[in-house]
Scaffold this motif. Structure first.
Motif, short mmCIF file in Angstrom:
data_model
loop_
_atom_site.label_atom_id
_atom_site.label_comp_id
_atom_site.label_asym_id
_atom_site.label_seq_id
_atom_site.Cartn_x
_atom_site.Cartn_y
_atom_site.Cartn_z
N ASP A 160 -14.68 30.56 -8.47
CA ASP A 160 -15.57 31.48 -9.18
C ASP A 160 -16.16 32.54 -8.25
OD1 ASP A 160 -15.15 30.09 -11.56
OD2 ASP A 160 -16.79 28.70 -11.15
N GLY A 161 -15.29 33.10 -7.40
CA GLY A 161 -15.72 34.15 -6.47
C GLY A 161 -16.35 33.64 -5.19
N GLU A 162 -16.59 32.35 -5.08
CA GLU A 162 -17.17 31.75 -3.88
C GLU A 162 -16.04 31.28 -2.96
OE1 GLU A 162 -19.82 27.79 -2.61
OE2 GLU A 162 -19.11 28.09 -4.67
N VAL A 163 -16.09 31.69 -1.71
CA VAL A 163 -15.07 31.29 -0.74
C VAL A 163 -15.60 30.07 0.03
CG1 VAL A 163 -13.67 31.97 1.23
CG2 VAL A 163 -14.27 33.66 -0.52
N ASP B 261 -25.46 35.85 1.61
CA ASP B 261 -25.47 34.76 0.63
C ASP B 261 -24.60 33.59 1.06
OD1 ASP B 261 -22.99 35.92 0.38
OD2 ASP B 261 -22.97 35.90 -1.82
N LYS C 95 -11.15 29.38 -3.22
CA LYS C 95 -11.97 30.38 -3.85
C LYS C 95 -12.31 29.86 -5.24
CE LYS C 95 -12.46 35.37 -4.29
NZ LYS C 95 -11.81 36.69 -4.03
N SER D 177 -19.73 28.16 2.82
CA SER D 177 -19.55 28.91 1.58
C SER D 177 -19.90 30.38 1.83
CB SER D 177 -20.47 28.35 0.48
OG SER D 177 -20.51 29.22 -0.63
N ASN D 178 -18.94 31.26 1.54
CA ASN D 178 -19.14 32.71 1.72
C ASN D 178 -19.65 33.05 3.11
OD1 ASN D 178 -18.30 33.26 -0.89
ND2 ASN D 178 -20.38 33.22 -1.74
#
Length: 250
Positions: free
Chosen positions: A106-109, A40, A104, A61-62
């Motif tokens: 909302d959980g997205e790096v 993702d 980071k 992202s991620n």
């Protein structure tokens, strides 16, 4: 991690409202190529021009790399930025960072890496495509610059890991050439002496079939700081050509 903003670029970036992570993340630009994807995650590169100064803006992202030190993963740009900083500290000619930051959300790096474009420099890959058009002096200067770059890299016990023509940039300076490196994500410490050195150099030799055996001698003479007809150059030339032949037969 605290954001990095290079002192040399601060005034220019801030004048254009681009001195922060959020501003660079939100900047609307056209990507220079298709984004890389993994699960993702995604990673993309953009060209940025500010008052005649060129940059490459990388956003991801991620898009994570897992290592022993980071088993849960970290942005690959974080590793690249560390290596850019290490090269600068060690005096290895390489691309320079203007900004780095990660968040980071909302959980997205997310990660942003801004590097100065090497405008005015030519990548070795493009030079090899017109190698026969270059003069013998130009060819020799480029070979010497590449050999000196490798000597400097290995002299401070670093292995590039992707020592390919497309990652080496050269520029004519005075009566010679200078060379520097990009794409530092796979850099690591040189641990196994001659074995690591040969493993790092061989991909360059394999990807430059335009170079004659005598030209490879010039490259190795610069790398070893030896005369081109020395026995040490002979030994290294035989080692690299044997390794190349083995790789090509696989």
């Amino acid at each position: 991690m605290t954001d990095f903003l290079a002192a040399e670029d601060r005034a220019l970036l801030e004048r254009h409202g681009l001195g922060t992570f959020d501003a660079l993340w939100a900047k609307q630009l056209d990507a220079v190529d298709e984004p890389n994807t993994s699960g993702d995650g995604w990673s993309s590169v953009f060209r940025l021009e500010l008052d005649g100064h060129g940059y490459y803006l990388k956003r991801q992202s991620n898009y994570l790399t897992r290592t022993w030190h980071h088993p849960l993963g970290e942005p690959s740009f974080a590793r690249e930025f560390r290596n850019i900083s290490r090269y600068r500290q060690l005096g290895i000619p390489a691309l320079q960072a203007a900004f780095f930051g990660q968040r980071k959300v909302d959980g997205e790096v997310r990660a942003v890496l801004l590097t100065r474009a090497l405008d005015g420099w030519d990548d070795l890959d493009s030079l090899l495509q017109r190698w026969s058009e270059l003069s013998p002096a130009q060819q020799a200067g480029i070979l010497q610059a590449c050999g000196q770059l490798a000597r400097r890299l290995h002299g401070v016990r670093q292995v590039h890991g992707c020592f390919y023509p497309k990652h080496i940039f050269v520029q004519a300076r005075g009566d010679g050439y200078q060379a520097q490196l990009i794409d530092l994500e796979k850099t690591r410490a040189l641990l196994f002496g001659q074995r690591d050195r040969a493993k790092d150099l061989e991909p360059l030799v394999r990807r430059a079939p335009e170079w004659t055996r005598e030209q490879l001698r010039l490259l190795l003479a610069a790398y070893l700081d030896q005369p081109a007809d020395s026995s040490l150059v002979d030994a290294w030339l035989n080692r690299l050509t044997a390794r190349r032949s083995h790789k090509e037969k696989r």
